[in-house]
Design an enzyme around this catalytic site. Structure first.
Site, PDB file in Angstrom:
ATOM      1  N   LYS A 102       0.846  -1.196   0.000  1.00  0.00           N
ATOM      2  CA  LYS A 102       0.000   0.000   0.000  1.00  0.00           C
ATOM      3  C   LYS A 102       0.887   1.253   0.000  1.00  0.00           C
ATOM      4  O   LYS A 102       2.105   1.159   0.262  1.00  0.00           O
ATOM      5  CB  LYS A 102      -0.910  -0.011   1.233  1.00  0.00           C
ATOM      6  CG  LYS A 102      -0.167   0.073   2.557  1.00  0.00           C
ATOM      7  CD  LYS A 102      -1.044  -0.317   3.735  1.00  0.00           C
ATOM      8  CE  LYS A 102      -0.260  -0.185   5.036  1.00  0.00           C
ATOM      9  NZ  LYS A 102      -0.935  -0.812   6.172  1.00  0.00           N
ATOM     10  N   TYR A 112      14.614  31.523   3.131  1.00  0.00           N
ATOM     11  CA  TYR A 112      13.361  32.144   3.580  1.00  0.00           C
ATOM     12  C   TYR A 112      13.335  32.295   5.090  1.00  0.00           C
ATOM     13  O   TYR A 112      13.727  31.389   5.825  1.00  0.00           O
ATOM     14  CB  TYR A 112      12.178  31.252   3.200  1.00  0.00           C
ATOM     15  CG  TYR A 112      11.824  31.210   1.738  1.00  0.00           C
ATOM     16  CD1 TYR A 112      11.646  32.376   0.996  1.00  0.00           C
ATOM     17  CD2 TYR A 112      11.619  29.982   1.118  1.00  0.00           C
ATOM     18  CE1 TYR A 112      11.270  32.317  -0.347  1.00  0.00           C
ATOM     19  CE2 TYR A 112      11.242  29.906  -0.211  1.00  0.00           C
ATOM     20  CZ  TYR A 112      11.079  31.080  -0.946  1.00  0.00           C
ATOM     21  OH  TYR A 112      10.709  31.007  -2.240  1.00  0.00           O
TER      22      TYR A 112
HETATM   23  C1  LIG Z   1      -0.125  -1.709   6.871  1.00  0.00           C
HETATM   24  C2  LIG Z   1      -0.669  -2.955   7.451  1.00  0.00           C
HETATM   25  C3  LIG Z   1       0.182  -4.048   7.698  1.00  0.00           C
HETATM   26  C4  LIG Z   1       1.681  -3.989   7.565  1.00  0.00           C
HETATM   27  O1  LIG Z   1       2.233  -3.452   8.745  1.00  0.00           O
HETATM   28  P1  LIG Z   1       3.827  -3.327   8.905  1.00  0.00           P
HETATM   29  O2  LIG Z   1       4.022  -2.859  10.299  1.00  0.00           O
HETATM   30  O3  LIG Z   1       4.269  -2.317   7.896  1.00  0.00           O
HETATM   31  O4  LIG Z   1       4.388  -4.667   8.620  1.00  0.00           O
HETATM   32  C5  LIG Z   1      -0.412  -5.219   8.112  1.00  0.00           C
HETATM   33  N1  LIG Z   1      -1.747  -5.303   8.306  1.00  0.00           N
HETATM   34  C6  LIG Z   1      -2.577  -4.272   8.097  1.00  0.00           C
HETATM   35  C7  LIG Z   1      -4.032  -4.438   8.342  1.00  0.00           C
HETATM   36  C8  LIG Z   1      -2.070  -3.056   7.686  1.00  0.00           C
HETATM   37  O5  LIG Z   1      -2.883  -2.025   7.503  1.00  0.00           O
END
Ligand SMILES: *Cc1c(COP(=O)(O)O)cnc(C)c1O
Length: 389
Positions: free
Chosen positions: A41, A279
């Site tokens: 994601k 700035y």
């Molecule tokens: C983002 C997410 C993960 C991954 O978590 P990490 O700490 O990056 O391994 C796993 N499960 C769900 C539901 C998530 O939203």
């Protein structure tokens, strides 16, 4: 040395061997038959969805987890045939596409279930759902009280297939005290028992994010959702310490960061003593200062709160940021680094020579976590894979 010639002002390099190492490290840590699902994601945590998926395919990830339908469809459009779990909400207008493209959907509300029942029957195509269980994170998920109704409705559907039940931990990475995670595990097991009693012998289970994969084999079940640590980042310092205590290993070398963020010197100039830089005039020189102007800024994801805080690497040495980070430009002090030339490579995040800048160290400077540092790198920056086998 890998020094690809690039015409970009700022870009991301992804170390293929580091990614391969991390994936095989995790493959060894999970039982044979446990599904290694990589979480990609948010543009693969800022690393770049396309190159990371290329690497994940090459190094044998079993399946993918994404947040949105859009991300899942992007993977399908690239010809990815492996299973994809959409973990976030899918708008009702998108459910048909989810069915058509044979996705796995997180299920946590009744309206979605009703619509999926109708759509799957109309299309005469099954849809697999992963029931998200509320165990104390109070994000997405259904409570134990709601479970009976869900199961009743699921029984009445014909083509909605309950493939898995899962949950997500609230604070497994925030502490070295993991008692709450085990409270959540107990609630999960209790709800799972109810589902199994309702007659789902093939039900898969999953709970583990990176920290859980690293620390607790008993959380792995049939599938692990490996996010941040596939990219070679520790979920937190607490996770690292807990891991070290458990495994009695030295150093952080078990994981290898995949991402390096680079730019090039755009201009070099001398600034007299007692002049101010940038700035808001927030930095004043105390001596004749050699300044390098870098074509990277907060619009690229180099957080403005790093102004006068962070440093970059040039010729393997630290060059402190002077003044405010601008939208597309940043000024750094190279007075003590001899011979820097326009066009020379600069590292904002990653290794150069003996020095390195970690996502954790940048995060610490601005009160956030490594996840946010990498995730906010502008998706439009070029990403290239280096160190190919
Ligand atoms: C983002 C997410 C993960 C991954 O978590 P990490 O700490 O990056 O391994 C796993 N499960 C769900 C539901 C998530 O939203």
């Amino acid at each position: 040395m890998n020094q690809p010639t690039t015409d970009w002002l700022t870009w991301i390099e992804l170390d293929e061997q580091a990614y391969a190492h991390n994936l095989s490290f995790f493959r060894e840590r999970i039982a044979p038959g446990t599904e290694l699902a990589v979480v990609v994601k948010a543009n693969a945590y800022g690393h770049g969805l396309r190159p990371i998926v290329t690497l994940a395919e090459k190094y044998g990830a079993d399946s993918y987890c994404v947040h949105s339908l859009e991300e899942a469809l992007t993977l399908r459009s690239w010809g990815i045939k492996k299973d994809i779990l959409v973990m976030g909400p899918v708008p009702s207008s998108g459910l048909e596409e989810a069915v058509v493209h044979n996705l796995r959907l997180a299920l946590f509300n009744r309206e979605t279930l009703e619509l999926l029942d109708q759509i799957s029957r109309r299309l005469q195509k099954p849809i697999r759902v992963h029931l998200k269980l509320e165990t104390g994170t109070y994000r997405l998920g259904i409570t134990q009280e709601e479970l009976a109704l869900f199961l009743e409705r699921l029984h009445q559907t014909t083509l909605v297939q309950l493939e898995a039940a899962y949950t997500h931990f609230a604070n497994i990475e925030d502490t070295t005290d993991h008692s709450y995670a085990f409270t959540q595990m107990a609630r999960f097991q209790q709800m799972v028992k109810l589902i199994q009693k309702a007659g789902y012998p093939q039900l898969k289970l999953h709970t583990a994010c990176s920290a859980a994969v690293l620390l607790f084999p008993e959380t792995h079940f049939h599938l692990v959702r490996l996010g941040v640590s596939q990219y070679g980042l520790w979920p937190s310092r607490e996770t690292y310490l807990s891991y070290k205590i458990k495994h009695n290993r030295q150093g952080m070398t078990v994981l290898r960061p995949v991402l390096t963020w680079k730019t090039k010197v755009g201009q070099i100039k001398s600034v007299p003593p007692k002049e101010t830089i940038g700035y808001g005039r927030t930095y004043q020189t105390s001596r004749l200062t050699q300044l390098a102007v870098l074509p990277v800024g907060y619009a690229d994801g180099y957080d403005r709160r790093l102004s006068n805080q962070s440093y970059v690497l040039i010729r393997g040495r630290r060059a402190p940021v002077r003044g405010r980070i601008c939208m597309n430009l940043t000024m750094v002090d190279i007075t003590d680094i001899q011979g820097v030339r326009v066009g020379e490579e600069v590292v904002l995040l990653g290794h150069q020579g003996q020095e390195s800048i970690s996502a954790e160290s940048l995060a610490a400077l601005i009160g956030t976590i490594n996840y946010e540092i990498v995730t906010r790198i502008n998706p439009s920056l070029p990403r290239i894979i280096i160190n190919s086998n």
